[in-house]
Design a protein around this motif. Structure first.
Motif, PDB file in Angstrom:
ATOM      1  N   ASP A 190       0.889  -1.245  -0.086  1.00 16.72           N
ATOM      2  CA  ASP A 190       0.058  -0.100   0.062  1.00 16.72           C
ATOM      3  C   ASP A 190       0.953   1.390   0.164  1.00 16.72           C
ATOM      4  OD1 ASP A 190      -2.288  -1.637  -0.016  1.00 16.72           O
ATOM      5  OD2 ASP A 190      -2.642  -1.244   2.027  1.00 16.72           O
ATOM      6  N   TYR A 191       1.843   1.357   0.724  1.00 21.70           N
ATOM      7  CA  TYR A 191       2.754   2.340   0.787  1.00 21.70           C
ATOM      8  C   TYR A 191       3.614   2.397  -0.314  1.00 21.70           C
ATOM      9  CZ  TYR A 191       1.623   4.503   5.191  1.00 21.70           C
ATOM     10  OH  TYR A 191       0.827   5.043   6.244  1.00 21.70           O
ATOM     11  N   LEU A 192       4.052   1.546  -0.866  1.00 23.27           N
ATOM     12  CA  LEU A 192       4.950   1.349  -2.111  1.00 23.27           C
ATOM     13  C   LEU A 192       4.169   2.055  -3.411  1.00 23.27           C
ATOM     14  CD1 LEU A 192       7.107  -1.677  -3.306  1.00 23.27           C
ATOM     15  CD2 LEU A 192       5.496  -0.405  -4.826  1.00 23.27           C
ATOM     16  N   LYS A 193       2.730   1.586  -3.496  1.00 20.36           N
ATOM     17  CA  LYS A 193       1.961   2.060  -4.376  1.00 20.36           C
ATOM     18  C   LYS A 193       1.863   3.807  -4.418  1.00 20.36           C
ATOM     19  CE  LYS A 193       0.247  -1.336  -6.888  1.00 20.36           C
ATOM     20  NZ  LYS A 193      -0.498  -1.233  -8.343  1.00 20.36           N
ATOM     21  N   THR A 194       1.835   4.242  -3.164  1.00 16.33           N
ATOM     22  CA  THR A 194       1.444   5.628  -2.997  1.00 16.33           C
ATOM     23  C   THR A 194       2.619   6.447  -2.715  1.00 16.33           C
ATOM     24  OG1 THR A 194       0.997   5.063  -0.819  1.00 16.33           O
ATOM     25  CG2 THR A 194      -0.868   5.344  -2.358  1.00 16.33           C
ATOM     26  N   LYS A 195       3.746   6.096  -2.260  1.00 22.23           N
ATOM     27  CA  LYS A 195       5.035   6.921  -1.733  1.00 22.23           C
ATOM     28  C   LYS A 195       5.950   6.792  -2.789  1.00 22.23           C
ATOM     29  CE  LYS A 195       2.664   8.106   1.945  1.00 22.23           C
ATOM     30  NZ  LYS A 195       2.099   9.133   2.224  1.00 22.23           N
ATOM     31  N   ALA A 196       6.303   5.511  -3.328  1.00 24.09           N
ATOM     32  CA  ALA A 196       7.610   5.348  -3.890  1.00 24.09           C
ATOM     33  C   ALA A 196       7.794   6.023  -5.424  1.00 24.09           C
ATOM     34  CB  ALA A 196       7.895   4.147  -4.047  1.00 24.09           C
ATOM     35  N   THR A 197       8.613   6.758  -5.787  1.00 20.58           N
ATOM     36  CA  THR A 197       8.871   7.617  -7.033  1.00 20.58           C
ATOM     37  C   THR A 197       8.729   6.676  -8.181  1.00 20.58           C
ATOM     38  OG1 THR A 197      10.901   7.922  -6.083  1.00 20.58           O
ATOM     39  CG2 THR A 197       9.448   9.629  -5.743  1.00 20.58           C
ATOM     40  N   SER A 208      -8.258   4.256  -5.218  1.00 14.99           N
ATOM     41  CA  SER A 208      -8.247   3.148  -4.191  1.00 14.99           C
ATOM     42  C   SER A 208      -6.883   2.811  -3.419  1.00 14.99           C
ATOM     43  CB  SER A 208      -8.690   1.791  -5.039  1.00 14.99           C
ATOM     44  OG  SER A 208      -7.677   1.483  -6.111  1.00 14.99           O
ATOM     45  N   ASP A 209      -5.798   3.278  -4.292  1.00 13.61           N
ATOM     46  CA  ASP A 209      -4.357   3.215  -3.473  1.00 13.61           C
ATOM     47  C   ASP A 209      -4.265   3.930  -2.520  1.00 13.61           C
ATOM     48  OD1 ASP A 209      -3.675   0.708  -5.100  1.00 13.61           O
ATOM     49  OD2 ASP A 209      -2.984   2.148  -6.612  1.00 13.61           O
ATOM     50  N   THR A 210      -4.827   5.365  -2.825  1.00 14.05           N
ATOM     51  CA  THR A 210      -4.570   6.439  -1.622  1.00 14.05           C
ATOM     52  C   THR A 210      -5.361   5.873  -0.321  1.00 14.05           C
ATOM     53  OG1 THR A 210      -4.400   7.926  -3.565  1.00 14.05           O
ATOM     54  CG2 THR A 210      -4.687   8.838  -1.494  1.00 14.05           C
TER      55      THR A 210
END
Lengths: 83, 167, 167, 83
Positions: free
Chosen positions: C125-132, C151-153
């Motif tokens: 979940d974090y990778l989808k929304t935070k990683a560049t 949905s990812d956020t």
């Protein structure tokens, strides 16, 4: 005849118990069969009376007062611990 | 259970790579594959004995042939009714297992990750509390049938609760 | 992040079997290994265009070298602060990928299954929304940068909520 | 000099934009640099103004009014779509 199966810790206590029992006469249920064990296998019968022990007939979990018929497979199931 | 699903109780070991291959190649809808592997640990804390830990020699897994497969297939059917899944695999080993051996595999392929994660966790929670397996621990030379864990029962209660009131 | 953890951004493919081998053999505390593999699907529904689906030719993944690795390591550190985990692996591919190619791997080894499941889902979940990372889709001959999914956020918002009030 | 990086869809719009900019003079921030783009790269400047676009300095996300210094690496980041 009704075939009897004991699993897990119950199997260790049932080493000298019968593997089948006559179905004639007493309108058998898992409960009456457990009571029958009391005389000759009191330690097993006591373990079977623990509230977590379930019974199945022909591989379906049933209540203790389920009527049993000739050829049924009755199994005593202590709490499962798979995975 | 449909033909894309697989349920197996076996004494042989399984290969994560082979199972992943099967799940990820079933069709091109698959965008997410979640796998769970359970391993025998070399210690087992027994809650009844003030959290003492023992060195495990081996585990012996018994099951109720026929009934176990029925129950596992039923759990898979429930998961597929609850989530949109492409394919499911459940493999459980029986017999004698040593520390570090693989015990159980659950794999779920789906289009999106949330369904695969939720279904895999659901399958493990149900498998632990419903499937007719029993574990005998041989540790420090003594045999002992393991007790069911309260935390496993709680895990299943959560799923039943979820289906009534989402929070 | 400690030495048992692995974060990697690479154009090469990865092997689930190798990554599982590393995680399951780190030490004998490991009783549960959860893996997630993300694959390129051959269609991509674009919500903006009334759920139409397109045949994907390929995806091109760009990232911000240096920053991505920092963010992934930070996410791993957060997961290890939140759950009792033995080891974590995160691998993300970049470059040109075709349908059915593997894109992303997350693997978590822990003593008990719940921690491994929760941490793997948190990491994704974090990778989808935070990683560049940024994805460009080439479908039916046209190039298009993909939009972030709502949905990812939402998935990440849930974790922040969980840390405040458990339900 | 301040180095400029544009990712994702911003990279396509920034093909003719400068890759660095003088740090002297105007007390530069991401915001003032975006405003500077307005004259010669209006389409890019407009895309940079979308509320979802984040900025990082030396690989750390910062606010748009973060002061910039000689040698800083300023990156414009549209919403990420990894995984």
């Amino acid at each position: 005849m009704i075939n009897l199966l004991f699993f897990g810790r119950l199997g260790d206590l049932a080493k000298d118990a019968p593997t089948c029992i006559a179905s004639s006469g007493l309108d058998p249920t898992p409960l009456t069969i457990r009571q029958l064990m009391m005389a000759e296998h009191p330690e097993l019968a006591e373990a079977l009376s623990e509230p977590q022990v379930l019974v199945s007939v022909n591989k379906m979990v049933v209540k203790w007062d389920q009527p049993l018929f000739n050829g049924d497979e009755l199994a005593f199931l202590p709490p499962v611990t798979g995975g | 259970m449909i033909v894309s699903d697989l349920v197996c109780v076996q004494s042989d070991d399984f290969s994560l790579a082979d199972e992943y291959q099967r799940l990820s190649n079933i069709n091109s809808r698959v965008g997410a594959v979640v796998t769970f592997c359970g391993l025998v640990r070399d210690f087992e804390s027994s809650a009844g004995e003030s959290e003492s830990t023992k060195v495990v020699n081996y585990l012996t897994l018994q099951h109720y042939p026929g009934m176990t497969e029925n129950l596992l297939e039923d759990i898979v059917t429930q998961a597929k009714a609850r989530w949109d899944l492409v394919a499911v695999t459940v493999i459980h080993r029986i017999g004698t297992l040593a520390p570090n051996d693989q015990i159980v595999f659950v794999g779920v392929a789906s289009e999106h990750r949330k369904e695969a994660f939720d279904a895999a966790q659901f399958l493990m929670d149900y498998l632990k509390t419903k499937a007719t397996f029993w574990k005998k621990l041989t540790a420090e030379g003594k045999e002992q049938w393991l007790d069911a864990k309260l935390s496993d029962t709680d895990a299943v209660v959560k799923w039943n609760k979820d289906s009534h009131d989402q929070c």
